[in-house]
Design a protein around this motif. Sequence first.
Motif, PDB file in Angstrom:
ATOM      1  N   SER A  10      -4.430  23.995 -37.613  1.00  0.00           N
ATOM      2  CA  SER A  10      -3.996  25.112 -38.455  1.00  0.00           C
ATOM      3  C   SER A  10      -3.702  26.337 -37.597  1.00  0.00           C
ATOM      4  N   GLN A  12      -4.189  29.281 -38.223  1.00  0.00           N
ATOM      5  CA  GLN A  12      -5.266  30.260 -38.343  1.00  0.00           C
ATOM      6  C   GLN A  12      -6.339  30.053 -37.283  1.00  0.00           C
ATOM      7  N   GLY A 183      -7.514  34.217 -42.695  1.00  0.00           N
ATOM      8  CA  GLY A 183      -7.013  34.846 -41.484  1.00  0.00           C
ATOM      9  C   GLY A 183      -7.165  36.346 -41.466  1.00  0.00           C
ATOM     10  N   VAL A 329      -8.726  36.567 -35.564  1.00  0.00           N
ATOM     11  CA  VAL A 329      -7.792  36.421 -36.671  1.00  0.00           C
ATOM     12  C   VAL A 329      -6.369  36.704 -36.207  1.00  0.00           C
ATOM     13  N   THR A 331      -3.379  37.159 -38.450  1.00  0.00           N
ATOM     14  CA  THR A 331      -2.416  37.498 -39.494  1.00  0.00           C
ATOM     15  C   THR A 331      -1.975  38.944 -39.320  1.00  0.00           C
ATOM     16  N   ASN A 365      -6.320  31.433 -50.455  1.00  0.00           N
ATOM     17  CA  ASN A 365      -5.039  30.827 -50.083  1.00  0.00           C
ATOM     18  C   ASN A 365      -4.276  30.523 -51.366  1.00  0.00           C
ATOM     19  N   THR A 384     -10.605  26.297 -44.031  1.00  0.00           N
ATOM     20  CA  THR A 384     -10.224  26.701 -42.678  1.00  0.00           C
ATOM     21  C   THR A 384     -11.029  27.919 -42.233  1.00  0.00           C
TER      22      THR A 384
END
Length: 406
Positions: A10, A12, A183, A329, A331, A365, A384
């Motif tokens: 993933s 993330q 994230g 993280v 994002t 999510n 995750t």
Amino acid sequence: MQSALPTITSPQLQQVRLPIRQLLPQLVEWRRQLHQQPELGFQEHQTAAFITQKLTQWGIQHNTGIAKTGIVATIPGDRPGQVLAIRADMDALPVQEENDVPYKSQIDGRMHACGHDGHVTIALGTAYYLSQNPHFAGTVKIIFQPAEEGPGGAAPMIAAGALKQPNVDAIIGLHLWNQLPIGTVGVRTGALMAAVEVFRCTILGKGGHGAIPQQTIDSVVIGAQIVNALQAIVARNIDPIESAVVTVGEFHAGSTVNVIADTARLGGTVRYFNPDYAGYFKARIEQIIAGICQSHGANYELNYEVYYPPVINDGAIADLVRSAAAAVVATPLGVTPNCQTMGGEDMSFFLQAVPGCYFFLGSANPEKGLNFPHHHPRFDFDETALPLGIEIFTRCVEAFLNKTHG
């Protein structure tokens, strides 16, 4: 709705070290096993047995039966140093799960609707990784706490010595948070979550016929005036720069349309961030109730309970967590301070005892339908987040315990 396993590839997890990423299938298995057997506060016997079995298997020293079902694991580093504690709560909620997933709760009327199964899993994963890689100076204590949802297990664990032998220098903890996307991490210095206080009042009037009100003391009218007057506390007694809430969530009175009720019962909750307001709301609410009841010739009974103080993060430990999270993280939102909530948490008692930081780990999510709010019967989170939590905890351990030892 989530059922398939998340993958270690993933995006993330790009900043999560490979050994922790490789734990993901095991983490998901633990979390889903815990999810199927939810237990309420101070009844977490199967959960405690599961944790104990894992710690014993890994050779991690631990004490059980602290504040009934609590557990404290101790992981020494490879050289002397300070002591950092990590806290995870274990209890579930009296909620009937509505998710249609293979790991659905097997206990009617109980559900891990707040993510504590994930908290236990992250703490176990952290314990395992650190026990295999004790490259830090000092000691990590992992506190598995019962009864966060009520009546509160933090204060009893502290009273039982959870922060002693060895004495804890600082503490961190996280909450999986569906108000933030996967994230993302919410970290802030100072107040993160609110104090929790609850009041219940019975108004004692005099009942009678609805057509002859002059012979009565109308508890409904009195109660309605009290509800309205309580709203003025925040509006007119609290500094407008501060945040506070007085909510009346219950009002029960009467049984038929043409009878004036002799009693009325109302109840509600108080929330605030500033610890200077401790004791203020209790006194002000009773003053208002007493004054209105006296003006009508009624009596009252008031029960006011102070549950949890506000969650106040130490600046230095919040900076530590913020730095660790920012390295993990990936994002655009990343690490955000915009995460305050009027929800409450008894992590506050640990933070009163030693410097620390409680933070939110984004777990929503929407693309997978994993964005229902906490305490909802369809609450679930993106798994995750589990290795992300372990990586952040591990980086905090390495940074805090190695800071004076090179």
